[in-house]
Motif scaffolding. Structure first.
Motif, short mmCIF file in Angstrom:
data_model
loop_
_atom_site.label_atom_id
_atom_site.label_comp_id
_atom_site.label_asym_id
_atom_site.label_seq_id
_atom_site.Cartn_x
_atom_site.Cartn_y
_atom_site.Cartn_z
N ASP A 858 0.54 -0.94 0.13
CA ASP A 858 -0.42 0.30 0.18
C ASP A 858 0.48 1.04 -0.10
O ASP A 858 1.92 1.20 -0.59
N GLU A 859 0.20 2.09 0.86
CA GLU A 859 1.01 2.96 0.22
C GLU A 859 1.99 3.91 1.11
O GLU A 859 2.91 4.14 1.35
N GLU A 860 2.00 2.85 2.87
CA GLU A 860 2.81 3.20 3.69
C GLU A 860 3.91 2.65 2.78
O GLU A 860 4.89 2.73 3.79
N ALA A 861 3.63 1.69 2.98
CA ALA A 861 5.23 0.26 1.84
C ALA A 861 5.54 0.73 0.93
O ALA A 861 6.87 0.63 0.87
N ALA A 862 5.05 1.63 0.19
CA ALA A 862 5.66 2.70 -1.30
C ALA A 862 6.52 3.24 -0.40
O ALA A 862 7.87 3.97 -1.07
N ALA A 863 5.90 4.10 0.69
CA ALA A 863 7.37 5.24 1.61
C ALA A 863 7.70 5.03 2.12
O ALA A 863 8.98 4.83 1.79
N ALA A 864 8.06 2.95 2.69
CA ALA A 864 8.97 2.84 3.61
C ALA A 864 10.16 1.49 1.89
O ALA A 864 11.06 2.20 2.50
N ALA A 865 9.56 1.74 1.02
CA ALA A 865 10.70 1.20 -0.51
C ALA A 865 11.18 2.34 -0.51
O ALA A 865 12.42 2.06 -0.90
N GLN A 866 10.84 3.64 -0.69
CA GLN A 866 11.15 4.64 -0.87
C GLN A 866 12.57 5.05 0.09
O GLN A 866 13.30 5.54 -0.42
N GLU A 867 12.23 4.76 0.79
CA GLU A 867 13.12 5.34 1.98
C GLU A 867 14.19 3.74 1.74
O GLU A 867 15.47 3.99 1.12
N GLY A 868 14.33 2.83 1.60
CA GLY A 868 15.62 2.90 1.77
C GLY A 868 15.97 2.49 0.65
O GLY A 868 16.50 2.32 -0.46
N GLU A 869 15.16 3.22 -0.85
CA GLU A 869 15.55 3.06 -2.48
C GLU A 869 16.62 4.35 -2.24
O GLU A 869 17.73 4.65 -3.03
N ALA A 870 16.28 5.30 -1.12
CA ALA A 870 17.21 6.59 -1.25
C ALA A 870 18.20 5.70 0.13
O ALA A 870 19.45 6.95 -0.59
N GLU A 871 17.90 5.62 0.88
CA GLU A 871 19.35 4.28 1.26
C GLU A 871 20.36 3.66 0.44
O GLU A 871 21.13 4.17 0.83
N GLU A 872 19.71 3.14 -0.81
CA GLU A 872 20.91 2.44 -1.63
C GLU A 872 21.19 3.26 -2.54
O GLU A 872 22.29 3.15 -2.76
N GLU A 918 10.62 12.22 -16.09
CA GLU A 918 9.95 12.00 -15.19
C GLU A 918 8.76 12.62 -16.25
O GLU A 918 8.37 13.42 -16.80
N GLY A 919 7.92 10.99 -15.48
CA GLY A 919 6.32 11.50 -15.38
C GLY A 919 5.78 10.29 -17.51
O GLY A 919 5.16 10.68 -17.07
N ASP A 920 7.18 9.85 -17.04
CA ASP A 920 6.73 9.33 -18.56
C ASP A 920 7.10 7.83 -18.13
O ASP A 920 7.50 6.43 -19.54
N ALA A 921 7.77 7.61 -17.07
CA ALA A 921 8.04 6.24 -16.42
C ALA A 921 7.10 5.05 -16.50
O ALA A 921 6.36 5.19 -16.18
N ASP A 922 7.09 3.75 -16.81
CA ASP A 922 7.21 2.77 -16.04
C ASP A 922 6.09 2.93 -15.05
O ASP A 922 6.84 3.07 -14.52
N ASP A 923 5.29 2.33 -15.32
CA ASP A 923 3.51 2.52 -13.95
C ASP A 923 4.39 1.18 -13.29
O ASP A 923 4.06 1.35 -12.25
N ASP A 924 5.16 0.33 -14.13
CA ASP A 924 4.94 -0.75 -13.34
C ASP A 924 7.05 -0.59 -12.09
O ASP A 924 6.80 -0.97 -11.65
N GLN A 925 6.83 0.59 -12.54
CA GLN A 925 8.48 0.55 -11.31
C GLN A 925 7.96 1.69 -9.77
O GLN A 925 8.95 1.09 -9.34
N GLY A 926 6.90 1.79 -10.34
CA GLY A 926 6.20 1.97 -8.26
C GLY A 926 7.67 3.31 -7.64
O GLY A 926 7.69 4.33 -9.07
N PRO A 927 8.16 3.10 -7.18
CA PRO A 927 8.21 4.00 -6.31
C PRO A 927 10.17 3.81 -6.55
O PRO A 927 10.80 5.02 -6.07
N PHE A 928 10.33 3.24 -7.44
CA PHE A 928 12.04 3.40 -7.61
C PHE A 928 11.98 3.62 -9.16
O PHE A 928 11.42 4.30 -9.96
N ASP A 929 13.28 4.27 -8.62
CA ASP A 929 13.78 4.79 -10.22
C ASP A 929 15.28 4.02 -11.68
O ASP A 929 15.86 4.71 -11.58
N GLY A 930 14.87 2.66 -11.12
CA GLY A 930 15.08 2.23 -12.48
C GLY A 930 16.77 2.15 -11.75
O GLY A 930 17.16 1.42 -10.52
N ALA A 931 16.88 2.02 -13.43
CA ALA A 931 18.85 2.29 -13.07
C ALA A 931 19.48 3.31 -12.86
O ALA A 931 20.75 3.02 -13.09
N ALA A 932 18.88 4.17 -12.45
CA ALA A 932 19.02 5.98 -13.13
C ALA A 932 20.30 6.01 -11.54
O ALA A 932 21.37 6.44 -11.65
#
Length: 1785
Positions: A858-872, A918-932
């Motif tokens: 859900d949205e909270e899980a997505a936010a947690a995943a975004q925090e994890g991605e930021a750490e990575e 930005e704005g055209d990313a695939d929907d399945d990326q979710g909170p992740f920035d892929g290979a950026a």
């Protein structure tokens, strides 16, 4: 034999089985052979199954659980085994006879679940959930929870608690195991915890299960009762979260009910001891409920937890219903009905509910701070807490203060900035001792605990408080604290001391004025505590802490003496010995460090006293030995051998797969000691070297073994400080040996440094490879990088940096290469391993996000995943920096290790497919920035390879450059493009022939990068939607992106210059070498690239690249050969003026950024370049330079001249003459009669500056301020003539003094008036020797000025051109030129300052428009002059957006500003600037005048012959439009219009009327081309000899003087410079009264009669005024008049058609079809209204008044009407005509 053992063992007695069982387990633990271990495991499993089948005994179940891993593996491989295990567990869990068996079965199930490899294996045991729930119910029934008649014994309660403990462990280990029965478990455990009859321990364990479940699986819990799909829009207060079936619906009300069970404690308010147990006090159930609410709110997130919390808070506090959703105003939160009957001892329970609500505010404060509506919710919660500070119950007041304190921490600093005015006075009142509004002492709070809590809340408020807010309240806060400091009780004193410390930290140096009053009291308290017992130890420790914090705030100068005395006291206390539990031990360590940071090197003598206890705390053992005994002995992996009753003991992972029991207090002390070592080493640096050896070992050990994250983190961070201390001590010692500096800082050699580096890197390398947490890996990577940089830095080459906190940026040339090849191999391999683990974690996170069918994303899980991605992302950046440090320090020596270990992986990462923009990313990326993120990190490393391994990396260029080329041209991330562009520039500089094949591709990629950046910045204004523009966060993000695009563009431009220079060199080399490679590009290509580079200069966003590009331009101008210079500047040097402008812009930027520490060598290089060009260089003759200098921008020339003056040592002293008079009014008020003192003070300071410099230039600006009053016509004077005279005399004395003393100073004055009007004394000997006239700005000057301001002036920030329709694809350069040209035409008489004021006013208009329209962009038709192609052709359909993102600047904003901003010479007079595009649109031209075709044609001819005519006389009756016609002529001429009523020039004072006339003409000349309109001119120029009616001879004399002055001024009008002439228009209705001399040729000889309008004129006037309002005929048809005025002149301009062809009546919404007859009828009606019978004898003013009256009549009848009837218009005209005929008009 093993199988036989399993069959034979059950019949053996229990006493004989135990040795067999122990031997079997011992053999299993010691056996190395895998096959035998598998057999032993199978035997153990069969033995356990046999025991279970035999009797289901506790022993068998215990063994069953201990063998869980093996049984789980067997069950996963064999379905029959799985069924047998599940069946056995179900049977035991359902055992009705023995609660001990059920408890043991639950433990066995936990062991099996722990042995499972994942959720799939655990799913096989899901059938055990229902029996497990039954076991809990049976245990609860046995304990008497449900009142089923079970025995009430401790054994039953203990068995229930054992089951619940297992359940808690199960929730922590495998929370998703409960998914199938989640609703039943949550509801059952909530009911158990809510049962007040149950044992407290069982209730708390049930609640702990719920909390643990929420923390371990928050997404699963949030889904309970809320099955909305992912991404479904839900409001912040959706019904899901408040539904009783949701997780929050079960748990949040439960927590509130438990908190409300708080019991009354007799004597609580009278106690002076600190309350323990947290926010809810000592009560176990209430405290457990409060803690659980905090954890649940944080676990579920604000969206799911806060709605229910707010609803219950409102109920508990008896708030209005509207406040339940936390949307009401603060005033609505006053409790209903007051607090009657809620005092202590009154027997009611309402206070407990209020206490629970206030405690809840404190507990959910952290979650509320993360809420989307935090600001509004914060205001309501603060108001509710403050309202309860008046409650009669002390515990409620205490809870309210707790809520305020917690919110002050969690909502900082927003709460402090928004609510300080309400909170601080309330806290001071609660503390007591503060002065009220009338200066009286406020009523004291009776409860000491409440006063102490108020002081504690003040601590929380002040700690994160902004300095300005804290400073404002500092006197009142310190007064209240000092009041309590010596009065006690101790509990209050402890908190008051903390409040003083927090105030000092927040205020900083602003605390210094209060130091003298505060520090003696603290010393007195400290001394008194030493004589008290143990109860005062905490107060003593806090006072010591406070003194050290105060000292750090005020600084060494104020604190030094007291610091020495305080350290002596600390030494005595330490020498006397302190108990182990004395808090002074830890507080003293921190105080030592603070004092050290304050005193610096003066602290060194105290190190021997500080270090031993610090090292003792670092090396102290924190582990707790487990109790022995029992079958399992002391080797208890899960820590159960530890005394559970000891709350200070906790079991933590030991990093080796097990757990270790530690004492929390000792572990925290160890963490604090490690931090203290870090801070000490950081502050003392080389002075810490004697203690490095004793500190580095323990720190390195703890960095890899401590179970505490803080200990490991501080230890890792301290190791680089150990290395730096050693390296700098070695540098100081070497300096001492060479004869400089102070010897004796330390002994050592490079070998010791190498050994220390190797030791630290080895420990950190282990952490880098073994740490599972990304944050800790980051810390290890940072520490390794700092160790390498500190150790390898050549400190002996940077002696100035020995006293600096950080080493300079390393390079291979300035670094020691201390690492061996094996070490570099190990480091490269470790980096590769970190990258692989990061990629694995990211892949797992993506897989979890993709598995949406689990329903847990859900949205909270997505936010947690975004925090994890930021750490990575941050981790990747740190790894890139570590590799970069190795490259910077070891250069090509590290390249083999990198190429062998990590470079292939890095190239793969850098070459990964780029994400969509930005704005055209695939929907399945979710909170992740892929290979950026991986791509960016890899590109950073590749750039470092190119920069620091040149030319050794030349063979790798074919592999390194393609990723850079691709990223530079098209990567969506501007920071990635920036790095890639920089790398291409580096490659162009350092790789010679190896770069030649890639030069063309690099140039193309850089041009593509520039185009991408320009497009991103250009779309920034037009692409923003109104809803985006209104969001402040979006604006911040937008501004950040704009700046990032600018950085990328600057790096690309700088790299393009480096690439161009390489291509020039390579092209010349190819030309010299026949048949050479010409891949560098042809001359034409290079010439075009140089042009693109020059257009970008100066670079404005990246200071480093700007300096680099400027230095390159200077070098090219002075060092290039003839051919290369022509490539850069063009064949005819046509680009040289642009190059000079670029140098001027760079010089201005360096001046602006001088305080920021930018490169100060750039201005010197620019000055040297200009001097060299002025002297002449071989490739650029002096004549060519002088010609280009004349073509350069005037402002650029001024900037460069000032720069050269500074470079040559000429000191500039600027004096504003207006400032010499600024103090005159104050001196008058103070009784002084002279202003010489104020003048002398400023001039004395100027004289001191002149004397202090060998050569000076004195600028005296605005000399007119000393010669005349600086106000407009009719204004009052701010200074008297005597004051101006004295100031003038002082200036002359100052100039004479400079001449007499022969000072090496040149004096330049600036004045507006002509030289002939200046006092002769100013131009005689002792004043100014020569006069240099500066003509007004011409149109071309203004065009260049506006072009400069629009692009780069400091007062008009850089803007980005936005084409909003109409201009097609015009370039930014074309738009800038059009705007500058139009502004130049519209601003005759403007100075540079006027132009800046105009642009500032336009930006203010844009900002006001943005706020008025909600951030809307400019309309596409907003071009500045109508809506057609003509306006667009002038460049109107464009807009600009300022770089600070405030608003989009449109041409319409400039038009509005033009209407308000007049030239400075016209300020104070009527008239001003007219919009220049006003033909036909009411913009100041003939479109504002109806009729009078003959008058217009005559004045048009007058305009064409303006060069030979000085004026004209407009005569005619009043109200016929003389002023309007003059105003329209000014609009047609694009001239400034100055309108003056002649009678306003008259003055009763002698000579002042004539001076007013002269001043008026001076202003008109300064604003030329201008039209000076003298209304009622007959008042000034009555015919000589005519009687004025009542005047005497004196009046005739005044008239003669005025007439003579006017004639002289008009005769001198032709001598005006500037853009043209001054046309004087006089207006009168008494032409016979004008003196004939004024009507001679060359003066007002052209007389234009403007009489009463005839019928055709009246028709045109009616058409003009009715064009502004729709008309309605008697038949109800609506028509609108459209007017297009054309003026025919003798030259053939205009169509000259009849007036009927100049107006069109559009009826019924169109001009043709079936509606045309209505239009013809309406035209006939207007002709009838213009006839003599209706409007005959009416003036222009009367016709306009009639049209306005008709509109008012229509509105009186119907306020919502949209048209005016013909009947209303006719009625109004008849009334005006009647009034005119009666002489009343």
């Amino acid at each position: 034999m093993l199988r036989a053992l399993a069959a034979l063992l059950p019949p053996i007695p229990l006493s004989s089985r135990r040795p067999v069982r122990a031997g079997l387990l011992k053999a299993l633990a010691a056996e190395q052979d895998a096959a035998i271990r598998r057999r032993l495991a199978e035997t153990a499993g069969e033995l356990a199954a046999a025991l279970l089948e035999e009797c289901g005994s506790e022993t068998g179940l215990w063994l069953f659980g201990r063998m869980g891993e093996f049984l789980a593996g067997a069950a996963a491989q064999d379905a029959d085994t799985a069924a047998a295990v599940v069946g056995a567990l179900q049977n035991c869990l359902s055992d009705k006879a023995s609660g001990a068996v059920r408890a043991a079965a639950a433990g066995a199930l936990l062991g099996v679940l722990a042995g499972c490899g994942g959720e799939d294996e655990r799913a096989a045991f899901a059938p055990c959930l229902v029996p497990l729930r039954s076991a809990i119910a049976a245990a609860a029934a046995a304990a008497g929870v449900h009142g089923t008649g079970a025995a009430d014994g401790q054994a039953s309660v203990r068995e229930l608690c054992e089951v619940l403990e297992v359940l808690v462990d199960m929730a922590l280990l495998c929370p998703t195991f409960f998914r199938a029965e989640l609703q039943a478990f949550v509801s059952g455990m909530a009911a158990l915890a809510d049962n007040a009859a149950a044992a407290q321990s069982s209730r708390q364990l049930a609640l702990e299960f719920l909390v643990t479940l929420a923390e371990a699986a928050p997404a699963m819990c949030r889904r309970l009762g809320a099955p909305a799909p992912r991404g479904h829009p839900q409001s912040h207060r959706g019904k899901d979260a408040e539904d009783s079936a949701s997780f929050a619906g079960y748990t949040v009300p439960l927590c509130f009910r438990m908190m409300a069970e708080l019991q009354e404690e007799p004597g609580w308010s009278a106690s002076e001891e600190e309350e323990t147990g947290g926010a809810a006090g000592d009560d176990g159930v209430a405290s457990a409920g409060a803690d659980a609410l905090d954890r649940i709110a944080r676990a579920l997130g604000p969206r799911r937890s806060l709605p229910a919390c707010y609803r219950l808070i409102a109920q508990c506090l008896s708030l209005d219903a509207a406040a339940a959703g936390v949307v009401a105003a603060a005033a609505a939160l006053l409790p209903r009905g007051g607090f009657e009957g809620e005092g202590e001892g009154q027997g009611g329970r309402a206070w407990a509910a209020r206490h629970a609500g206030l405690v809840a505010i404190a507990q959910v404060a952290e979650a509320a701070a993360e809420s989307a509506g935090a600001e509004g919710e914060r205001a309501v919660l603060v108001a509710a807490a403050l309202a309860h500070l008046r409650h009669p119950h002390a515990r409620v007041r205490h809870a309210a203060l707790t809520a305020i304190g917690q919110m002050s921490t969690d909502h900082a600093p927003d709460l402090q900035e928004e609510h300080h005015a309400a909170i601080v006075p309330a806290l001071l009142a609660a503390m007591g001792g503060a002065k009220g509004d009338g200066g009286k002492q406020a009523a004291a709070e009776p409860c000491a605990r409440v006063r102490a809590q108020a002081a504690a809340a003040m601590v929380n408020f002040l700690e994160p408080c902004p300095s300005d807010v804290a400073t404002a309240y500092l006197p009142s806060v310190l007064a209240a604290c000092r009041h309590h400091l010596l009065r006690g009780p101790r509990l209050v004193q402890e908190q008051v001391v903390g409040a003083i410390a927090s105030a000092a930290e927040a205020a900083g140096a602003a605390f210094t004025p209060h130091y003298a009053a505060t520090m003696p009291l603290l010393k007195q308290v400290l001394a008194a505590c030493g004589a008290q017992g143990k109860a005062y130890r905490m107060l003593r420790a806090k006072t010591l802490e406070c003194m050290s914090l105060v000292g750090r705030a005020v600084g060494k100068e104020a604190f030094f003496v007291d610091a020495l005395a305080l350290m002596d006291d600390m030494v005595r206390a330490q020498t006397a010995g302190l108990d182990d539990d004395d808090p002074l031990r830890q507080f003293m360590l921190k105080a030592w460090v603070r004092i050290c940071k304050c005193l610096g090197a003066d602290f060194r003598p105290y190190l021997p006293l500080v270090m031993p206890p610090l090292l003792e705390a670092v090396t102290a053992s924190v582990e707790v030995e487990a109790d022995g005994g029992g079958d399992g002995g002391s080797d208890d992996e899960d820590g159960r051998g530890v005394d559970d009753a000891d709350s200070d003991v906790e079991c933590l992972p030991d990093g080796r797969g097990g757990v270790v029991a530690v004492r929390c207090s000792a572990l925290e002390a160890q963490a604090a000691a490690c931090q203290m070592l870090l801070l000490l080493a950081e502050a003392l640096q080389e002075l810490f070297f004697p203690w490095v050896e004793a500190s580095a070992g323990p720190l390195a050990h703890l960095s890899g073994t401590s179970p505490h994250d803080d200990v490991r983190s501080y230890s890792m961070a301290a190791l680089p400080e150990m290395v730096r201390s050693t390296a700098k001590a070695l540098a100081v010692e070497q300096q001492a040996r060479s004869g400089g500096g102070s010897p004796g800082y330390g002994q050592g050699d490079r070998g010791a440094l190498v050994m220390l580096l190797e030791f630290c890197l080895g420990k950190l390398l282990d952490s880098l490879q073994t740490e599972p947490d990304a944050v800790m890996v980051m810390t290890a990577a940072q520490a390794m990088r700092q160790c390498i940089e500190h150790a390898c830095c050549r400190w002996d080459l940077h002696l100035a940096a020995v006293v600096a906190p950080s080493p300079p940026s390393p390079t291979p040339a300035t670094s020691l290469q201390l690492l061996s090849a094996p070490q570099m191999d190990a480091l490269a391999a470790a980096c590769l391993q970190v990258l692989a683990r990061s990629a694995q974690r990211r892949a797992v996170r993506r897989a979890e996000a993709a598995a949406e069918e689990t329903g847990e994303w859900d949205e909270e899980a997505a936010a947690a995943a975004q925090e994890g991605e930021a750490e990575e992302t941050e981790l990747l950046h740190n790894v890139a920096e570590l590799i970069g440090a190795l490259l910077k320090t070891h250069g090509s020596a590290f390249l083999p290790s990198l190429a062998q270990q990590a470079l292939p992986t890095l190239l793969d990462m850098a070459g990964q497919a780029q994400d969509s923009p930005e704005g055209d990313a695939d929907d399945d990326q979710g909170p992740f920035d892929g290979a950026a993120a991986p791509r960016k990190a890899a590109l950073y490393v590749l750039v470092d390879v190119l920069e620091f391994c040149a030319p050794g990396a030349a063979p790798l260029l074919p592999a390194l450059l393609p990723p850079l080329l691709s990223a530079c041209a098209a990567d969506p991330d501007p920071s990635t493009r920036q790095a890639a562009a920089y790398g291409l520039g580096v490659a162009a500089d350092g790789y010679g022939a190896a770069f030649a094949p890639h030069a063309g591709s690099a140039a193309a990629a850089l041009l593509g990068c520039l185009a991408t950046c320009d497009a991103a910045r250009g779309l920034r204004g037009a692409g923003m939607q109104p809803e985006d523009a209104s969001d402040g966060d979006d604006d911040d993000d937008d501004d950040g992106n704009f700046a990032s695009q600018g950085l990328a563009a600057d790096n690309a431009a700088a790299a393009l210059g480096r690439a161009c220079e390489f291509m020039c060199r390579w092209t010349d080399k190819a030309a010299a070498d026949a048949g050479g490679d010409r891949s560098g590009g042809s001359d034409g290509e290079v010439h075009a690239l140089w042009g693109a580079w020059l257009e970008r200069l100066p670079l404005r966003c990246d200071a480093v690249e700007s300096a680099r590009a400027t230095c390159q331009l200077c070098r090219l101008l002075t060092k290039s050969g003839q051919r290369s210079l022509r490539r850069l500047l063009g064949t005819n040097l046509e680009r040289l003026p642009k190059a000079l402008d670029a140098l001027a812009g760079a010089a201005a930027l360096q001046s602006e950024n001088a305080d920021a520490g930018d490169d100060s060598s750039v201005p010197a290089m620019i000055a040297q370049t200009l001097l060299a060009l002025r002297r002449g260089v071989p490739s650029l003759p002096v004549a060519d330079f002088e010609r280009a200098w004349g073509q350069a921008d005037g402002q650029a020339r001024a900037t460069l001249l000032a720069l050269v003056a500074a470079f040559e040592g000429v000191h500039v002293v600027a004096l504003q003459c207006q400032s010499l008079l600024a103090e005159a009014p104050q001196l008058r008020r103070s009784g002084s009669s002279s202003s010489s003192n104020s003048s002398s003070a400023l001039l004395t300071a100027a004289q001191e500056q002149i004397d202090a410099h060998p050569t000076s230039l004195v600028l005296l600006d605005d000399l007119d301020a000393l010669l005349e009053e600086s106000v407009g016509l009719g204004g009052t004077q701010s200074t008297s003539p005597s004051e101006r005279s004295q100031a003038y005399a002082t200036i002359m004395a100052f100039l004479e003094g400079l001449r007499r003393r022969r000072c090496a100073a040149a004096v330049v004055g600036a004045a507006r008036r002509a030289p002939a009007l200046l006092p002769q004394s100013l131009l005689s000997r002792g004043g100014f020797d020569r006069v240099l006239p500066m003509p007004p700005l011409t149109a071309s000057d203004r065009r260049a000025l506006f072009a400069t301001l629009l692009l780069r002036d400091a007062d008009a920030p850089q803007t980005a051109y936005v084409n909003s329709g109409g201009d097609g694809g015009d370039s930014e350069e074309g738009a800038e030129a059009r705007w500058a040209g139009r502004l130049a035409d519209a601003t005759p008489g403007f100075t540079g300052g006027d132009a800046r004021r105009l642009l500032r006013a336009a930006r203010a208009e844009a900002q006001a428009r943005r706020h008025a329209r909600g951030g809307a962009s400019c309309d596409s038709s907003g071009g500045g002059g109508g809506g057609g192609g003509a306006a667009d052709a002038r460049g109107g359909a464009a807009s600009r957006r300022t770089s600070d993102g405030d608003a989009e600047l449109c041409w319409s904003d400039l038009e509005h500003a033009l209407a308000r901003v007049a030239p400075s010479e016209l300020q104070g007079v009527e008239g001003g600037v007219l919009p220049s595009g006003g033909r036909g649109g009411g913009g100041g031209g003939w479109g504002t005048v109806g009729g009078y075709q003959g008058v217009k044609e005559r004045l048009a001819r007058l305009r064409m012959s303006l060069t030979s005519v000085s004026g004209a006389l407009l005569e005619g009756p009043s109200g016929c439009g003389k002023t309007l016609v003059a105003h329209a002529l000014a609009g047609e001429c694009r001239a400034n219009f100055i309108a003056v009523r002649s009678s306003g020039l008259l003055s009763p004072y002698f000579g002042e009327s004539e001076e007013n006339v002269r001043r008026l003409f001076r202003r008109a000349r300064a604003a030329a081309p201008s039209i000076l309109f003298l209304d009622e001119i007959d008042a000034l120029t009555a015919a000589r000899g005519a009687s004025g009616g009542g005047g005497g001879g004196g009046g005739d004399e005044v008239q003669l003087r005025l007439l003579s002055t006017l004639l002289n001024e008009m005769d001198g009008v032709g001598h005006a410079g500037g853009d043209g002439r001054v046309l004087v228009l006089g207006a009168t209705n008494r032409p016979e009264a004008i003196d004939s001399a004024l009507l001679r040729p060359g003066r007002l000889h052209e007389a234009v009669h403007i009489g009463m309008p005839d019928a055709q004129d009246r028709l045109d006037i009616l058409r003009l005024y009715t064009s502004r309002m729709p008309l309605r005929s008697e038949g109800g048809d609506i028509f609108k008049v459209e007017v297009a005025v054309a003026v025919a002149v003798a030259s053939g301009e205009g169509g000259g058609g009849s007036p009927d062809h100049q107006a069109q009546i559009v009826a019924g919404g169109g001009a043709g079809g079936g509606k045309q007859p209505h239009a013809e009828a309406a035209n006939a009606v207007l002709q009838e209204l213009a006839s003599d019978g209706v409007s005959g004898g009416m003036t222009c003013a009367g016709l306009e008044a009639a049209c306005r009256e008709a509109a008012m009549m229509a509105l009186r009848e119907d306020m919502e009407c949209t048209s005016v009837s013909i009947a209303h218009l006719k009625q109004a005209l008849l009334a005006q005509a009647k009034a005119a005929s009666a002489g009343l008009s």
